[in-house]
Design an enzyme around this catalytic site. Structure first.
Site, PDB file in Angstrom:
ATOM      1  N   SER A 202      33.279  56.782  60.083  1.00 27.53           N
ATOM      2  CA  SER A 202      34.055  57.968  60.385  1.00 27.53           C
ATOM      3  C   SER A 202      35.356  57.491  60.995  1.00 27.53           C
ATOM      4  O   SER A 202      35.346  56.774  61.990  1.00 27.53           O
ATOM      5  CB  SER A 202      33.265  58.829  61.384  1.00 27.53           C
ATOM      6  OG  SER A 202      33.842  60.104  61.486  1.00 27.53           O
TER       7      SER A 202
ATOM      8  N   GLU B 169      26.708  59.293  55.518  1.00 29.19           N
ATOM      9  CA  GLU B 169      27.812  58.817  56.360  1.00 29.19           C
ATOM     10  C   GLU B 169      27.549  57.400  56.862  1.00 29.19           C
ATOM     11  O   GLU B 169      26.476  57.100  57.389  1.00 29.19           O
ATOM     12  CB  GLU B 169      27.966  59.763  57.562  1.00 29.19           C
ATOM     13  CG  GLU B 169      29.050  59.305  58.513  1.00 29.19           C
ATOM     14  CD  GLU B 169      29.127  60.175  59.770  1.00 29.19           C
ATOM     15  OE1 GLU B 169      28.586  61.292  59.744  1.00 29.19           O
ATOM     16  OE2 GLU B 169      29.715  59.715  60.760  1.00 29.19           O
TER      17      GLU B 169
ATOM     18  N   ARG C 154      22.641  56.355  71.728  1.00 26.68           N
ATOM     19  CA  ARG C 154      22.775  57.810  71.644  1.00 26.68           C
ATOM     20  C   ARG C 154      21.419  58.467  71.809  1.00 26.68           C
ATOM     21  O   ARG C 154      20.437  58.019  71.237  1.00 26.68           O
ATOM     22  CB  ARG C 154      23.381  58.202  70.278  1.00 26.68           C
ATOM     23  CG  ARG C 154      24.774  57.613  70.115  1.00 26.68           C
ATOM     24  CD  ARG C 154      25.436  58.040  68.821  1.00 26.68           C
ATOM     25  NE  ARG C 154      26.742  57.379  68.721  1.00 26.68           N
ATOM     26  CZ  ARG C 154      27.580  57.526  67.715  1.00 26.68           C
ATOM     27  NH1 ARG C 154      27.260  58.325  66.702  1.00 26.68           N
ATOM     28  NH2 ARG C 154      28.731  56.884  67.709  1.00 26.68           N
TER      29      ARG C 154
ATOM     30  N   ARG D  88      19.074  57.120  61.889  1.00 27.95           N
ATOM     31  CA  ARG D  88      19.383  57.786  63.152  1.00 27.95           C
ATOM     32  C   ARG D  88      18.575  57.157  64.289  1.00 27.95           C
ATOM     33  O   ARG D  88      17.428  57.498  64.515  1.00 27.95           O
ATOM     34  CB  ARG D  88      19.082  59.290  63.052  1.00 27.95           C
ATOM     35  CG  ARG D  88      19.692  60.143  64.163  1.00 27.95           C
ATOM     36  CD  ARG D  88      19.475  61.611  63.911  1.00 27.95           C
ATOM     37  NE  ARG D  88      20.086  62.050  62.664  1.00 27.95           N
ATOM     38  CZ  ARG D  88      21.377  62.366  62.530  1.00 27.95           C
ATOM     39  NH1 ARG D  88      22.160  62.329  63.580  1.00 27.95           N
ATOM     40  NH2 ARG D  88      21.858  62.730  61.363  1.00 27.95           N
TER      41      ARG D  88
ATOM     42  N   ARG E 226      23.145  51.284  59.339  1.00 24.73           N
ATOM     43  CA  ARG E 226      23.188  52.049  58.095  1.00 24.73           C
ATOM     44  C   ARG E 226      23.607  51.155  56.930  1.00 24.73           C
ATOM     45  O   ARG E 226      23.230  51.388  55.786  1.00 24.73           O
ATOM     46  CB  ARG E 226      24.138  53.246  58.232  1.00 24.73           C
ATOM     47  CG  ARG E 226      23.551  54.300  59.175  1.00 24.73           C
ATOM     48  CD  ARG E 226      24.378  55.556  59.252  1.00 24.73           C
ATOM     49  NE  ARG E 226      23.709  56.522  60.137  1.00 24.73           N
ATOM     50  CZ  ARG E 226      24.118  57.757  60.352  1.00 24.73           C
ATOM     51  NH1 ARG E 226      25.219  58.194  59.743  1.00 24.73           N
ATOM     52  NH2 ARG E 226      23.465  58.559  61.158  1.00 24.73           N
TER      53      ARG E 226
END
Length: 422
Positions: free
Chosen positions: A348, A345, A258, A273, A387
């Site tokens: 999801s 988070e 990403r 991130r 994460r």
RNA sequence: GGAGAGAUGGCCGAGUUGGCUGAAGGCGCUCGCUUGCUAAGCGAGUAAGCGAUCAAAAAUCGCUUCGAGGGUUCGAAUCCCUCUCUCUCCGCCA
């Protein structure tokens, strides 16, 4: 993509339900284009019908001999029809372009709200710890095999090298998660391509609206997958599935890429991130009436990973304003991060209903004789591996700087703790 | 990368002197009949999308679709061009 027929007959309801997600102008454009398109279609088709009538002279096969006057008339009709066809193509393209930019309708059960502050906590698990001596994961990790400096030298910001037991932990987590979902939760393992076409990215909703978030190869116009959801959901693109084979539950590992455009300055330290990270992704193809039960089950599947890893977390229902583009309903799993004194988070899980199925043309027949209808697609992280590593480091850290690993992971990593890399 | 062959309905597979082929035949599937189970047999049916009529459904009518796009023609699965993909041989490579 929403159903154009539904939009046509429920303009007010569409406006109301999309209020938090799209500006009304787009819907206005859609209506106008759709009306014009249908006029043009009628004109084009009536010309074609005239052509055919003249060629066939009533029922039966076409005439082999055609008079000169008929031929001239036919030539003229063909010319006119061609012009309408041209208009029709242009309008269809416009309409499709608009439809592709309209987000999914939130389900009625989704809490109303503007942003993440309006999300609703559903439940918690585990006891969060925090202590003044606890350090953020990038500090603990520095002496345990996480190397951001050299990654910056080789690849730039937001990349990482892992060494020794840390590298092994990353790989162990992938295996552990895949094994759990395959052996306990009934998923079929899949290993997908990491580069996909523009069509695939459009099918799941990453394109056309979010092009700036994706890495793209310029020579071939292939995209690095931002999640395995893209290749795995598109696996059944343009297919009509046998209803008896539903639900289909796939789980896939992939690296995810990403660009993180627009997130400059946020989470610049640590593993939260990254431009590249690993993720195990669950994807379901189900009959429409089963999709909300499937969503609950998928969330439980993801939660179980955290429970086995002994990581405290909470489940959050996203509000209408925080919902992703393709989702009708989403639960986030947020893991406790002791040094940030908050939940972050880590998964999801979304029910996209028929939104992606319509874009990617994925259908099924409930019974062998029934009409094809769109499947519902769901996807959920199970989990984001980077994460998870961060959470394990922070939650498992000891005052001496080592990190205790949860029981479930020991056979996979081969050691019970991460200790100083000499 | 070089040379050749190919792409037709859920699947297999006919059809390339342009019109009677939305598409033979087979398989599969659905319904019915038959045989005391199973297997087999007989009959009928079985593509999708879009538009119009309609409150809606059903039904009817119309249009489109034989890998994709463009061209020739009154008319293209059939002729021409471009592209994509698949297969075979050669080269290269993990």
């Amino acid at each position: 993509m929403l159903d154009i027929k539904w939009l046509r007959s429920h303009p007010d309801e569409a406006r109301a339900r999309l209020r938090d997600r799209v500006n009304g102008e787009l819907l206005q454009q859609l209506e106008e284009t759709d009306t014009r398109l249908r006029q043009v279609i009628q004109q084009a088709e009536s010309l074609r019908a005239q052509q055919h009538a003249l060629q066939h002279g009533g029922a039966g096969p076409a005439k082999r001999s055609i008079t000169e006057t008929d031929r001239a008339r036919l030539r003229q009709l063909a010319e006119e029809a061609k012009q309408y066809e041209q208009q029709r193509r242009e309008l269809e393209e416009q309409l499709y372009g608009i439809l592709l930019r309209i987000p999914n309708l939130p389900d009625a059960s989704v809490p109303k709200g503007r942003d993440e502050r309006d999300n609703v906590e559903v439940r918690r698990w585990g006891t969060p710890k925090q202590a003044p001596w606890m350090r953020p994961h990038w500090e603990i990790g520095a002496s345990l095999g996480l190397d951001f400096e050299r990654a910056a030298k080789v690849s730039g910001a937001r990349f990482v090298f892992e060494r020794g037991a840390m590298a092994r932990l990353e790989r162990a987590l992938v295996n552990f998660m895949l094994d759990l979902h395959v052996q306990q939760h009934g998923y079929e393992e899949m290993f997908p391509p990491f580069l996909v076409t523009r069509e695939a990215m459009t099918g799941t909703g990453q394109l056309p609206k979010f092009a700036e978030d994706a890495f793209r190869t310029t020579e071939d116009e292939l995209y690095l997958v931002p999640t395995a959801e893209v290749p795995v959901t598109n696996y059944h693109r343009d297919e009509i599935l046998d209803g008896a084979t539903l639900p289909r539950k796939y789980v896939a590992y992939s690296a995810c890429f990403r660009r993180e455009a627009g997130s400059a300055g946020r989470d610049t330290r640590g593993l939260i991130r990254m431009h590249q990270f690993n993720k195990v992704e669950m994807v379901n193809f189900v009959a429409p009436e089963d999709s909300y039960a499937a969503l609950e089950a998928m969330v439980r599947d993801a939660e179980e990973v955290l429970q086995h890893l002994q990581l405290p977390y909470r489940v959050v229902a996203l509000c209408t304003g925080d919902l992703g583009f393709s989702a009708a309903k989403t639960y986030d799993l947020e893991v406790w991060m002791p040094t940030q004194h908050t939940y972050r988070e880590i998964s999801s899980c979304s029910n996209c209903e028929a939104f992606q199925a319509r874009r990617a043309n994925i259908r099924f027949r409930a019974h062998p004789t029934s009409k094809p209808e769109y499947v519902h697609t769901l996807n959920g992280s199970g989990l984001a591996v980077g994460r998870t590593v961060a959470a394990l480091l922070e939650n498992g850290q000891q005052p001496d700087g080592s990190v205790l690993l949860p029981e479930a992971l020991i056979p996979y990593v081969g050691v019970d703790r991460l200790a100083l890399v000499p």
